[in-house]
Design a protein around this motif. Structure first.
Motif, PDB file in Angstrom:
ATOM      1  N   GLN A  33      -6.818  -2.918 -13.661  1.00 21.16           N
ATOM      2  CA  GLN A  33      -5.908  -2.331 -14.585  1.00 21.16           C
ATOM      3  C   GLN A  33      -4.417  -2.020 -13.987  1.00 21.16           C
ATOM      4  N   ALA A  34      -4.434  -1.694 -12.702  1.00 20.53           N
ATOM      5  CA  ALA A  34      -3.441  -1.506 -11.803  1.00 20.53           C
ATOM      6  C   ALA A  34      -2.609  -2.779 -11.614  1.00 20.53           C
ATOM      7  N   LEU A  35      -3.355  -3.862 -11.717  1.00 16.20           N
ATOM      8  CA  LEU A  35      -2.784  -5.265 -11.272  1.00 16.20           C
ATOM      9  C   LEU A  35      -2.626  -6.030 -12.690  1.00 16.20           C
ATOM     10  N   LEU A  36      -3.214  -5.652 -13.706  1.00 22.61           N
ATOM     11  CA  LEU A  36      -3.126  -6.478 -14.926  1.00 22.61           C
ATOM     12  C   LEU A  36      -2.747  -5.900 -16.029  1.00 22.61           C
ATOM     13  N   GLY A  37      -2.677  -4.578 -16.386  1.00 19.80           N
ATOM     14  CA  GLY A  37      -2.331  -3.815 -17.355  1.00 19.80           C
ATOM     15  C   GLY A  37      -2.929  -3.950 -18.641  1.00 19.80           C
ATOM     16  N   SER A  79      -7.668  -1.171  -5.867  1.00 20.75           N
ATOM     17  CA  SER A  79      -6.960  -2.408  -6.093  1.00 20.75           C
ATOM     18  C   SER A  79      -7.138  -3.346  -5.188  1.00 20.75           C
ATOM     19  N   ARG A  80      -7.420  -2.954  -3.941  1.00 23.20           N
ATOM     20  CA  ARG A  80      -7.700  -4.141  -2.975  1.00 23.20           C
ATOM     21  C   ARG A  80      -8.618  -5.075  -3.538  1.00 23.20           C
ATOM     22  N   LEU A  81      -9.910  -4.416  -3.888  1.00 22.02           N
ATOM     23  CA  LEU A  81     -11.124  -5.101  -4.108  1.00 22.02           C
ATOM     24  C   LEU A  81     -10.952  -5.915  -5.701  1.00 22.02           C
ATOM     25  N   ALA A  82      -9.957  -5.392  -6.519  1.00 16.79           N
ATOM     26  CA  ALA A  82      -9.573  -5.894  -7.629  1.00 16.79           C
ATOM     27  C   ALA A  82      -8.890  -7.173  -7.484  1.00 16.79           C
ATOM     28  N   GLY A  83      -7.900  -7.062  -6.357  1.00 20.10           N
ATOM     29  CA  GLY A  83      -6.984  -8.210  -5.809  1.00 20.10           C
ATOM     30  C   GLY A  83      -7.710  -9.383  -5.081  1.00 20.10           C
ATOM     31  N   ASP A  84      -8.819  -8.679  -4.366  1.00 16.71           N
ATOM     32  CA  ASP A  84      -9.843  -9.909  -3.900  1.00 16.71           C
ATOM     33  C   ASP A  84     -10.422 -10.605  -4.869  1.00 16.71           C
ATOM     34  N   ILE A 142     -16.495  -1.303  -0.861  1.00 18.24           N
ATOM     35  CA  ILE A 142     -16.428   0.023  -1.141  1.00 18.24           C
ATOM     36  C   ILE A 142     -15.219   0.820  -1.837  1.00 18.24           C
ATOM     37  N   MET A 143     -15.352   1.410  -3.007  1.00 19.96           N
ATOM     38  CA  MET A 143     -13.922   1.774  -3.623  1.00 19.96           C
ATOM     39  C   MET A 143     -13.916   3.218  -3.434  1.00 19.96           C
ATOM     40  N   THR A 144     -13.379   3.535  -2.106  1.00 22.49           N
ATOM     41  CA  THR A 144     -13.417   5.174  -2.137  1.00 22.49           C
ATOM     42  C   THR A 144     -12.060   5.635  -2.581  1.00 22.49           C
ATOM     43  N   ASP A 145     -10.900   5.158  -2.641  1.00 22.51           N
ATOM     44  CA  ASP A 145     -10.122   5.625  -3.133  1.00 22.51           C
ATOM     45  C   ASP A 145      -8.922   4.458  -4.034  1.00 22.51           C
ATOM     46  N   ASP A 146      -7.986   5.047  -4.468  1.00 21.11           N
ATOM     47  CA  ASP A 146      -7.081   4.075  -5.377  1.00 21.11           C
ATOM     48  C   ASP A 146      -6.709   2.837  -4.814  1.00 21.11           C
ATOM     49  N   ALA A 147      -6.427   2.868  -3.375  1.00 23.14           N
ATOM     50  CA  ALA A 147      -6.069   1.403  -2.838  1.00 23.14           C
ATOM     51  C   ALA A 147      -7.141   0.595  -2.629  1.00 23.14           C
ATOM     52  N   ALA A 148      -8.471   1.385  -2.557  1.00 17.47           N
ATOM     53  CA  ALA A 148      -9.792   0.312  -2.305  1.00 17.47           C
ATOM     54  C   ALA A 148      -9.835  -0.334  -3.488  1.00 17.47           C
TER      55      ALA A 148
END
Lengths: 331, 331
Positions: A39-43, A321-326, A313-319
């Motif tokens: 959602q952070a990337l695609l809304g 978004s990073r996995l979503a980006g990958d 491993i999605m420990t925080d918001d950054a993780a």
């Protein structure tokens, strides 16, 4: 007038490529975390289709655990410390429900109760579950669309040494202690995906994707696939060139949360990313595994799947978004 | 064995006269206060028959304001500072209900919500309102029996300059500001008192009594009397010698709480203890008025009522028990 039209056309900036549309198939917590990253990337180009097999009735109220976990997470209301429910929660009503003789093993916070109360009232008034879900999501300002997989009742049940248990009795009531020998999705054979779910699949182009969340493959993704209509809509999208990308919820042989690892073993599967890949191989194009499982990549590729190795491993918001980006880059 | 029986018989103390049975006809706060005083003296020999005309549905939940005010008070849970609802209340769910787009002018605390949730679930499961009420009362340890006047729907509506309003919209939503030109009890003509209410009246002996609480004569006592079956059961008890004793809710020309004084005037009555006595004269034997209204005693006696003059303001537990004692002595 022609001048104005012409001026407008000239002033129009070059169109950026719109972000892809993604339909995510999700269960609860793992699905919610990945959905937040997406959602952070695609809304609003993200649609999350959630498992409804865990839904239940408590104290006469309609409780939708997976939908609400995704909704609260996408609304930024999720309690990360407790790992479920809403932040800044209180438990006054639950205490009083106990005093009134109600069973209290299924904990419902006061804030959470408001969701169930509004939902139950709207369902009782004859609204479709999908419309009720959308009302709640809009009220909480969720950008993405979260769709129940079906408006029909589907109930996940597990067979244990104590006989068949409904899912929440096993999951919350018995704390996932009984060994699961069999799983069934009561009502799934008669349940159709909603028009909204089918429309979201139909809208997908080869530049878009179907993402399968790192949820429990048996009891979270299982009920979704148990719907013939959802399975065939996925196949139809693949036939149009839409990639289906699954993320493994098993990392280093263990489930990050919940009983997926034990359940895989007791049902005769392997508790590993490979075990999950084996379950998904005939309807998935690509499989995302954690770096700790990199050595499994050749075996998974041998199943005909493209493998993406990354930190899952999605420990925080950054993780998240990073996995979503990958995942999006893997399209 | 004969020896034992004989010894037991000899050891038996002389029987004390059991306390009288009392059936109290009650609305909300005034009825609850007097009920508390009566319960302190009578325990489970008290039956409170409550007005159900104020009942409503909010957020899909069944709310019974008068029943719950009496129940919470008799359970010792009432919030005396706020004057309604439960002590140690929190408001988390209500805040969230507002966030979900629900109207929040009818405030429901988290603890209070538990009552409405359990009640609604049991009603939806097909339980009779009276059985649901008894379940809740027992769970909260109430000694007395609180009976809804009927299991059928009766709804009090008031006609104002804005047209007909349901009672809680007028009472809470509009804060009793509109002038009331007319009152009706929708459904009362078809509603019968419950078997439990009729049985409690049938059980009364000349040593017992029917007590009419110092509740609003129009919209609290009014709906009770609007039931033909309740009116005739009262008349039948009187015919057997059971006294009917009413307490004036108007003191010094003013209602202690609520809009009874203004309502009496706008409906063409007198806002005084005499005005109430005029409404009750044909079905009541005795009338309890406050010492400040002692000068009205001759006029009320002229209606054929026995008058008891005492302090009727129930500020604390002691005052509630004292007034209850005065009422019982008047039998």
């Amino acid at each position: 007038m022609p001048d104005v039209a012409s001026a407008t056309a000239e002033a129009e900036p070059p169109r950026a490529t719109p972000p892809p549309r993604v339909a995510e198939l999700a269960g609860g917590v793992g699905g919610a975390k990945l959905a937040q990253g997406l959602q952070a990337l695609l809304g609003d180009r993200l649609t999350v289709v959630v498992n409804t097999g865990d839904d239940l009735e408590r104290h006469g109220l309609a409780i939708w655990p997976d939908h609400d976990t995704v909704m609260y997470t996408l609304a930024g209301l999720d309690d990360r410390e407790r790992g479920w429910g809403i932040r800044d929660e209180t438990w006054t009503a639950m205490d009083q429900l106990g005093r009134l003789g109600e069973e209290t093993w299924f904990r419902l916070g006061d804030r959470d109760l408001a969701t169930h109360i509004v939902r139950s009232a709207r369902l009782a008034a004859g609204e479709r579950p999908t419309d009720v879900a959308r009302h709640l999501q809009r009220a909480l300002g969720v950008a993405a669309t979260i769709l129940p997989m079906t408006d029909a009742p589907v109930r996940t049940e597990v067979r244990t040494d104590d006989g068949w248990l409904d899912f929440q009795t096993y999951f919350v009531g018995r704390q996932q202690q009984p060994t699961v020998h069999e799983v069934r999705f009561v009502g799934a054979a008669e349940a159709a995906p909603t028009p909204e779910v089918l429309a979201s699949f139909d809208a997908l182009r080869p530049t878009d994707a179907i993402v399968v969340a790192p949820s429990n493959p048996i009891v979270s993704v299982g009920p979704l696939l148990a719907l013939d209509g959802l399975r065939s809509a996925t196949a139809a999208a693949r036939a149009r060139g839409v990639p289906v990308i699954a993320v493994s919820g098993i990392v280093g042989g263990r489930a990050l949360k919940g009983p997926a690892d034990r359940m895989l073993v007791s049902l005769g599967h392997e508790s590993s990313a490979l075990g999950v890949a084996l379950l998904y191989a005939d309807w998935v194009d690509a499989f995302v595994i954690d770096t700790v499982d990199a050595d499994l990549a050749p075996a998974i590729e041998a199943l005909g799947l493209r493998v993406v190795v990354t930190d899952t491993i999605m420990t925080d918001d950054a993780a998240r978004s990073r996995l979503a980006g990958d995942v999006l880059r893997a399209i």
